[in-house]
Design a protein around this motif. Structure first.
Motif, PDB file in Angstrom:
ATOM      1  N   GLU A  32       0.847  -1.207   0.000  1.00  0.00           N
ATOM      2  CA  GLU A  32       0.000   0.000   0.000  1.00  0.00           C
ATOM      3  C   GLU A  32       0.879   1.253   0.000  1.00  0.00           C
ATOM      4  O   GLU A  32       0.642   2.197  -0.758  1.00  0.00           O
ATOM      5  N   GLU A  33       1.927   1.241   0.838  1.00  0.00           N
ATOM      6  CA  GLU A  33       2.874   2.373   0.842  1.00  0.00           C
ATOM      7  C   GLU A  33       3.581   2.482  -0.497  1.00  0.00           C
ATOM      8  O   GLU A  33       3.771   3.572  -1.027  1.00  0.00           O
ATOM      9  N   LEU A  34       3.982   1.325  -1.038  1.00  0.00           N
ATOM     10  CA  LEU A  34       4.678   1.300  -2.321  1.00  0.00           C
ATOM     11  C   LEU A  34       3.788   1.875  -3.425  1.00  0.00           C
ATOM     12  O   LEU A  34       4.232   2.724  -4.215  1.00  0.00           O
ATOM     13  N   SER A  35       2.543   1.439  -3.471  1.00  0.00           N
ATOM     14  CA  SER A  35       1.616   1.921  -4.507  1.00  0.00           C
ATOM     15  C   SER A  35       1.384   3.419  -4.382  1.00  0.00           C
ATOM     16  O   SER A  35       1.331   4.137  -5.389  1.00  0.00           O
ATOM     17  N   THR A  36       1.262   3.899  -3.147  1.00  0.00           N
ATOM     18  CA  THR A  36       1.081   5.338  -2.924  1.00  0.00           C
ATOM     19  C   THR A  36       2.298   6.114  -3.428  1.00  0.00           C
ATOM     20  O   THR A  36       2.163   7.161  -4.073  1.00  0.00           O
ATOM     21  N   TRP A  37       3.491   5.569  -3.167  1.00  0.00           N
ATOM     22  CA  TRP A  37       4.723   6.227  -3.642  1.00  0.00           C
ATOM     23  C   TRP A  37       4.747   6.277  -5.173  1.00  0.00           C
ATOM     24  O   TRP A  37       5.071   7.309  -5.769  1.00  0.00           O
ATOM     25  N   ILE A  38       4.350   5.170  -5.825  1.00  0.00           N
ATOM     26  CA  ILE A  38       4.355   5.127  -7.297  1.00  0.00           C
ATOM     27  C   ILE A  38       3.329   6.113  -7.853  1.00  0.00           C
ATOM     28  O   ILE A  38       3.609   6.844  -8.819  1.00  0.00           O
ATOM     29  N   ILE A  39       2.144   6.152  -7.244  1.00  0.00           N
ATOM     30  CA  ILE A  39       1.107   7.094  -7.701  1.00  0.00           C
ATOM     31  C   ILE A  39       1.621   8.527  -7.594  1.00  0.00           C
ATOM     32  O   ILE A  39       1.457   9.337  -8.518  1.00  0.00           O
ATOM     33  N   ASP A  40       2.285   8.858  -6.477  1.00  0.00           N
ATOM     34  CA  ASP A  40       2.850  10.201  -6.308  1.00  0.00           C
ATOM     35  C   ASP A  40       3.923  10.478  -7.367  1.00  0.00           C
ATOM     36  O   ASP A  40       4.001  11.572  -7.923  1.00  0.00           O
ATOM     37  N   TRP A  41       4.744   9.451  -7.644  1.00  0.00           N
ATOM     38  CA  TRP A  41       5.811   9.601  -8.642  1.00  0.00           C
ATOM     39  C   TRP A  41       5.199   9.849 -10.030  1.00  0.00           C
ATOM     40  O   TRP A  41       5.622  10.741 -10.764  1.00  0.00           O
ATOM     41  N   LEU A  42       4.195   9.059 -10.373  1.00  0.00           N
ATOM     42  CA  LEU A  42       3.544   9.206 -11.681  1.00  0.00           C
ATOM     43  C   LEU A  42       2.827  10.552 -11.801  1.00  0.00           C
ATOM     44  O   LEU A  42       2.841  11.186 -12.861  1.00  0.00           O
ATOM     45  N   THR A  43       2.187  10.994 -10.719  1.00  0.00           N
ATOM     46  CA  THR A  43       1.514  12.295 -10.716  1.00  0.00           C
ATOM     47  C   THR A  43       2.493  13.398 -11.083  1.00  0.00           C
ATOM     48  O   THR A  43       2.178  14.327 -11.828  1.00  0.00           O
ATOM     49  N   LEU A  44       3.720  13.264 -10.578  1.00  0.00           N
ATOM     50  CA  LEU A  44       4.757  14.274 -10.788  1.00  0.00           C
ATOM     51  C   LEU A  44       5.398  14.171 -12.174  1.00  0.00           C
ATOM     52  O   LEU A  44       5.586  15.167 -12.864  1.00  0.00           O
ATOM     53  N   TYR A  45       5.750  12.931 -12.584  1.00  0.00           N
ATOM     54  CA  TYR A  45       6.589  12.760 -13.775  1.00  0.00           C
ATOM     55  C   TYR A  45       5.874  12.185 -15.002  1.00  0.00           C
ATOM     56  O   TYR A  45       6.346  12.331 -16.120  1.00  0.00           O
ATOM     57  N   SER A  46       4.770  11.469 -14.787  1.00  0.00           N
ATOM     58  CA  SER A  46       4.102  10.825 -15.921  1.00  0.00           C
ATOM     59  C   SER A  46       2.587  10.784 -15.696  1.00  0.00           C
ATOM     60  O   SER A  46       1.971   9.717 -15.641  1.00  0.00           O
TER      61      SER A  46
END
Length: 276
Positions: free
Chosen positions: A202-216
Motif C-alpha cells: 500500500e505504501e509502495l503503490s502510494t509512492w508510485i502514484i505520487d511519482w507518476l503524478t509528478l513525472y508521468s
C-alpha cells in the motif's frame, strides 16, 4: 536510509556466476528498459571483470520509446546495447549476429592456430523477473525453459542451445546486498523484481502514484473520476474494491494497481530519467 537484505539464494547465485564465468565467451546482461539503470546490478562490473558483455534493455515494449533511444545512446558509450522485448520478439533477431561479431577476433585467432570454430558460449545474467526465461523461449520455441511472472522461478543453471552456433547458460536472478538509494529499491519493487512481501504494497503503490503524478501524469488517466487527484482510495473506489460500510479495501486496490502497472496497462512508462 539504505534497504539491506540479501537472501541466501542470492549469495549462492553470485558464487555460481563466478564459478561458471570461465566457461563463457560473452555475458548477456538483461536490464529492464523501464528502469535501465536501477535494474542493473552494480556488483556485475567487479564480478565480470573484462569479460565481453552485451546489454539488453528488455521489456522495451512497456517503456517510453523516446527515453529508451536516449538511454541506448548513453549506454552504448560503454559497450553494445539493444532494446528488446522477450514477450513480443522485438529486437531479438539482432542478438545472435552481435554475439558473432563480438567473438570474431577471438575465433579468428583460434582459426590461425588450427583450432576449429567452437560454439559461442553465452551466460545470461540479470535481476529476478527480468525475462531471462522468456528470452530463451523466443529462441527455443518454449520447449526448454520454465517461465513464470514471479521472481525466482528459474531454478538451477542449464545450458540451452538457442542457435546452431550459440549455447546459452541460464543463471538464477541476482540482486545485490543493499540499496543505498531507497528509490532504486522502490522502483525494482514497483516493476516486480522484488517479492511483494519485502515492501508494504500500500505504501509502495502510494509512492508510485505520487511519482507518476509528478513525472508521468498521463499514466494515471485511466483512474481519474474527475479532475480530482488519484489516490489509492479513489483508485479502489473506481475499481470497485469496497468492503463493509462502503469503505475502500486499499490492499486490494494496491494489488490491482501494481498488476496493471507491471502488465503495461498504464501505457509506456520509464521511471529512470536521463538528462538532455
Amino acid at each position: 536510509m539504505s534497504i539491506q537484505w540479501f537472501p541466501g539464494h542470492m549469495a549462492k547465485a553470485r558464487r555460481l556466476l563466478l564459478e561458471q564465468l570461465k566457461w563463457v565467451d560473452v555475458v548477456l546482461e538483461l536490464a529492464d528498459a523501464r528502469i535501465p539503470i536501477s535494474s542493473r546490478n552494480p556488483m556485475l562490473d567487479k564480478l565480470l571483470g573484462n569479460k565481453a558483455r552485451l546489454l539488453l534493455l528488455n521489456k522495451a515494449d512497456l517503456a517510453d520509446p523516446n527515453l529508451t533511444a536516449k538511454w541506448l545512446t548513453y549506454l552504448r558509450e560503454s559497450g553494445p546495447a539493444f532494446a528488446v522485448s522477450a514477450t513480443t520478439g522485438l529486437g531479438v533477431k539482432q542478438i545472435v549476429p552481435e554475439l558473432e561479431r563480438m567473438v570474431l577476433a577471438k575465433q579468428t585467432k583460434q582459426a590461425e592456430k588450427g583450432i576449429r570454430q567452437q560454439m559461442i558460449k553465452v551466460m545470461v545474467v540479470g535481476i529476478p523477473n527480468i525475462g531471462k526465461s522468456s528470452l530463451i523461449n523466443q529462441f527455443t520455441g518454449g520447449a526448454q525453459a520454465k517461465v513464470g511472472n514471479k521472481p525466482g522461478v528459474t531454478r538451477g543453471n542449464q545450458w540451452v542451445r538457442i542457435h546452431e552456433r550459440v549455447e546459452l547458460l541460464d543463471t538464477p536472478g541476482m540482486l545485490w546486498p543493499k540499496f543505498d538509494d531507497p528509490e532504486v529499491g522502490r522502483k525494482l519493487a514497483a516493476l516486480g523484481a522484488i517479492k511483494d512481501d519485502i515492501f508494504d504494497i500500500e505504501e509502495l503503490s502510494t509512492w508510485i502514484i505520487d511519482w507518476l503524478t509528478l513525472y508521468s501524469p498521463k499514466a494515471l488517466l485511466r483512474y481519474q473520476v474527475s479532475d480530482s487527484e488519484v489516490t489509492l482510495e479513489s483508485l479502489g473506489r473506481k475499481r470497485g474494491c469496497l468492503i463493509h460500510g462502503g469503505r475502500v479495501d486499499t490492499l486490494k486496490a494496491a494489488q490491482i494497481f501494481l498488476r496493471e502497472l507491471r502488465m503495461g496497462q498504464l501505457g509506456p512508462i520509464t521511471m529512470d530519467g536521463i538528462s538532455e
